[in-house]
Design a protein around this motif. Structure first.
Motif, PDB file in Angstrom:
ATOM      1  N   ASN A 137     -15.922  69.420 -12.384  1.00  0.00           N
ATOM      2  CA  ASN A 137     -17.313  69.086 -12.704  1.00  0.00           C
ATOM      3  C   ASN A 137     -18.229  69.319 -11.502  1.00  0.00           C
ATOM      4  N   SER A 138     -17.712  69.047 -10.322  1.00  0.00           N
ATOM      5  CA  SER A 138     -18.499  69.253  -9.113  1.00  0.00           C
ATOM      6  C   SER A 138     -18.790  70.739  -8.900  1.00  0.00           C
ATOM      7  N   ILE A 139     -17.779  71.567  -9.131  1.00  0.00           N
ATOM      8  CA  ILE A 139     -17.961  73.017  -8.950  1.00  0.00           C
ATOM      9  C   ILE A 139     -18.971  73.564  -9.958  1.00  0.00           C
ATOM     10  N   SER A 140     -18.824  73.176 -11.213  1.00  0.00           N
ATOM     11  CA  SER A 140     -19.764  73.672 -12.229  1.00  0.00           C
ATOM     12  C   SER A 140     -21.174  73.138 -11.986  1.00  0.00           C
ATOM     13  N   GLY A 141     -21.261  71.897 -11.469  1.00  0.00           N
ATOM     14  CA  GLY A 141     -22.572  71.325 -11.173  1.00  0.00           C
ATOM     15  C   GLY A 141     -23.291  72.076 -10.071  1.00  0.00           C
ATOM     16  N   LEU A 142     -22.547  72.468  -9.051  1.00  0.00           N
ATOM     17  CA  LEU A 142     -23.134  73.225  -7.943  1.00  0.00           C
ATOM     18  C   LEU A 142     -23.589  74.620  -8.370  1.00  0.00           C
ATOM     19  N   ASN A 143     -23.020  75.131  -9.454  1.00  0.00           N
ATOM     20  CA  ASN A 143     -23.351  76.481  -9.926  1.00  0.00           C
ATOM     21  C   ASN A 143     -24.097  76.474 -11.256  1.00  0.00           C
ATOM     22  N   SER A 144     -24.644  75.312 -11.616  1.00  0.00           N
ATOM     23  CA  SER A 144     -25.285  75.184 -12.937  1.00  0.00           C
ATOM     24  C   SER A 144     -26.469  76.137 -13.122  1.00  0.00           C
TER      25      SER A 144
ATOM     26  N   VAL B 222     -25.610  93.761 -16.318  1.00  0.00           N
ATOM     27  CA  VAL B 222     -24.308  93.736 -15.676  1.00  0.00           C
ATOM     28  C   VAL B 222     -24.382  93.267 -14.229  1.00  0.00           C
ATOM     29  N   GLU B 223     -25.455  93.579 -13.531  1.00  0.00           N
ATOM     30  CA  GLU B 223     -25.584  93.160 -12.130  1.00  0.00           C
ATOM     31  C   GLU B 223     -25.631  91.636 -12.022  1.00  0.00           C
ATOM     32  N   THR B 224     -26.392  90.986 -12.915  1.00  0.00           N
ATOM     33  CA  THR B 224     -26.478  89.523 -12.890  1.00  0.00           C
ATOM     34  C   THR B 224     -25.135  88.902 -13.247  1.00  0.00           C
ATOM     35  N   LEU B 225     -24.487  89.457 -14.230  1.00  0.00           N
ATOM     36  CA  LEU B 225     -23.165  88.952 -14.618  1.00  0.00           C
ATOM     37  C   LEU B 225     -22.166  89.076 -13.472  1.00  0.00           C
ATOM     38  N   GLU B 226     -22.220  90.196 -12.787  1.00  0.00           N
ATOM     39  CA  GLU B 226     -21.304  90.412 -11.676  1.00  0.00           C
ATOM     40  C   GLU B 226     -21.580  89.425 -10.543  1.00  0.00           C
ATOM     41  N   LYS B 227     -22.824  89.159 -10.275  1.00  0.00           N
ATOM     42  CA  LYS B 227     -23.185  88.237  -9.198  1.00  0.00           C
ATOM     43  C   LYS B 227     -22.646  86.830  -9.468  1.00  0.00           C
ATOM     44  N   VAL B 228     -22.778  86.378 -10.724  1.00  0.00           N
ATOM     45  CA  VAL B 228     -22.367  85.014 -11.064  1.00  0.00           C
ATOM     46  C   VAL B 228     -20.861  84.906 -11.285  1.00  0.00           C
ATOM     47  N   TRP B 229     -20.283  85.880 -11.997  1.00  0.00           N
ATOM     48  CA  TRP B 229     -18.896  85.758 -12.443  1.00  0.00           C
ATOM     49  C   TRP B 229     -17.883  86.500 -11.582  1.00  0.00           C
ATOM     50  N   ASN B 230     -18.368  87.250 -10.613  1.00  0.00           N
ATOM     51  CA  ASN B 230     -17.446  87.976  -9.751  1.00  0.00           C
ATOM     52  C   ASN B 230     -17.647  87.654  -8.272  1.00  0.00           C
TER      53      ASN B 230
ATOM     54  N   SER C  29     -28.486  81.169 -15.843  1.00  0.00           N
ATOM     55  CA  SER C  29     -29.093  82.504 -15.851  1.00  0.00           C
ATOM     56  C   SER C  29     -28.320  83.474 -16.738  1.00  0.00           C
ATOM     57  N   CYS C  30     -27.078  83.093 -17.069  1.00  0.00           N
ATOM     58  CA  CYS C  30     -26.241  83.937 -17.939  1.00  0.00           C
ATOM     59  C   CYS C  30     -26.119  83.352 -19.342  1.00  0.00           C
ATOM     60  N   GLY C  31     -26.909  82.326 -19.624  1.00  0.00           N
ATOM     61  CA  GLY C  31     -26.847  81.723 -20.955  1.00  0.00           C
ATOM     62  C   GLY C  31     -25.753  80.685 -21.103  1.00  0.00           C
ATOM     63  N   ILE C  32     -25.258  80.137 -19.972  1.00  0.00           N
ATOM     64  CA  ILE C  32     -24.217  79.096 -19.991  1.00  0.00           C
ATOM     65  C   ILE C  32     -24.832  77.771 -19.544  1.00  0.00           C
ATOM     66  N   THR C  33     -24.850  76.814 -20.430  1.00  0.00           N
ATOM     67  CA  THR C  33     -25.415  75.499 -20.122  1.00  0.00           C
ATOM     68  C   THR C  33     -24.304  74.511 -19.784  1.00  0.00           C
ATOM     69  N   ARG C  34     -24.480  73.809 -18.684  1.00  0.00           N
ATOM     70  CA  ARG C  34     -23.530  72.756 -18.323  1.00  0.00           C
ATOM     71  C   ARG C  34     -23.981  71.454 -18.974  1.00  0.00           C
ATOM     72  N   LYS C  35     -23.160  70.902 -19.851  1.00  0.00           N
ATOM     73  CA  LYS C  35     -23.506  69.680 -20.572  1.00  0.00           C
ATOM     74  C   LYS C  35     -23.229  68.445 -19.715  1.00  0.00           C
ATOM     75  N   SER C  36     -23.711  67.296 -20.178  1.00  0.00           N
ATOM     76  CA  SER C  36     -23.578  66.061 -19.402  1.00  0.00           C
ATOM     77  C   SER C  36     -22.120  65.649 -19.189  1.00  0.00           C
ATOM     78  N   ASP C  37     -21.228  66.042 -20.091  1.00  0.00           N
ATOM     79  CA  ASP C  37     -19.817  65.672 -19.939  1.00  0.00           C
ATOM     80  C   ASP C  37     -19.042  66.685 -19.092  1.00  0.00           C
ATOM     81  N   GLY C  38     -19.770  67.697 -18.559  1.00  0.00           N
ATOM     82  CA  GLY C  38     -19.131  68.687 -17.703  1.00  0.00           C
ATOM     83  C   GLY C  38     -18.673  69.942 -18.423  1.00  0.00           C
ATOM     84  N   SER C  39     -18.623  69.897 -19.748  1.00  0.00           N
ATOM     85  CA  SER C  39     -18.215  71.083 -20.498  1.00  0.00           C
ATOM     86  C   SER C  39     -19.327  72.128 -20.493  1.00  0.00           C
ATOM     87  N   LEU C  40     -18.973  73.356 -20.843  1.00  0.00           N
ATOM     88  CA  LEU C  40     -19.915  74.466 -20.797  1.00  0.00           C
ATOM     89  C   LEU C  40     -20.233  74.960 -22.208  1.00  0.00           C
TER      90      LEU C  40
END
Length: 233
Positions: A141-148, A176-184, A153-164
């Motif tokens: 949850n801490s990792i996803s919170g730091l990258n929320s 593709v450039e934005t996706l690569e920056k976030v996911w790679n 920006s990629c259409g992934i919302t972090r919910k209050s329970d930590g799930s995505l």
């Protein structure tokens, strides 16, 4: 002669009376013996029923717990597998192929796979009720919170329970450039994979420990009680 006859009649009467008393006593003893046998039989039957109920309960509880750990191990392993594909570098990577083809479909499919397995793993950790596994969930949850914000920006919302939560339409429209920056490149996926590996290993250890404990409990409950050892009879 009359005296003798009366005496004989008296003896015969007494003998008949004794025989009657003996017969009554024998019937009473027989009924008592039958009663004891019935009670003993009932106790043995109830004992078998109780043993079978206890055994069934232990097997069911063990099975449910083992299933939880198995699912946790599986989902954590899947997160690691998706993470490996998403963080791969070089000409054969998902992002290199996406740039060459002009399509992000394969990248998007792997992101959605990662998110689905991540959510399942997180739920397993919470369902365990274990403080150790809750700590794993807290780290994730801490990792996803730091990258929320990056995830958003990629259409992934972090919910209050930590799930995505994935917004399919927005994710499919991201370049593709934005996706690569976030996911790679951001480190979110690789750091999550480190903890997923730890969860996978811990779940496997828990499965082994639970199996060992369950066998030990069976022997402790039955092996020390004589005939109770044969709990399948």
């Amino acid at each position: 002669m009359r005296v003798t006859r009366n005496y004989m009649n008296s003896l015969l009467g007494a003998n008949n009376s004794l025989n009657g008393t003996s017969s009554l006593l024998q019937r009473a003893l027989s009924r008592s013996s039958k009663g004891r046998n019935i009670n003993r039989s009932a106790r043995l039957k109830n004992s078998k029923v109780n043993r079978n109920v206890l055994l069934g309960s232990m097997v069911q509880n063990t099975g449910n717990t083992q299933k939880l750990y198995y699912n946790m191990k599986y989902h954590a392993g899947q997160v690691s597998d998706y993470a490996k594909k998403l963080t791969e570098k070089g000409d054969s990577s998902l992002f290199a192929k996406a740039k060459e083809s002009g399509s992000t479909a394969e990248v998007v499919a792997n992101i959605k796979g990662f998110v689905g397995q991540y959510n399942s793993m997180l739920q397993n950790l919470k369902d365990s009720g274990s403080m150790a596994y809750n700590n794993y969930a807290a780290q994730l949850n801490s990792i996803s919170g730091l990258n929320s914000s990056e995830l958003a920006s990629c259409g992934i919302t972090r919910k209050s329970d930590g799930s995505l939560l994935v917004d399919d339409k927005k994710l499919g429209s991201v370049d593709v450039e934005t996706l690569e920056k976030v996911w790679n490149e951001s480190g979110f996926v690789s750091r999550t994979a480190v903890w997923a590996d730890a969860v996978e290993s811990a779940a496997e250890r828990s499965m082994e420990a639970k199996a060992s404990s369950s066998y030990s409990n069976l022997f402790n409950n039955y092996g020390s009680k004589g005939n109770y050892f044969n709990f399948f009879s």
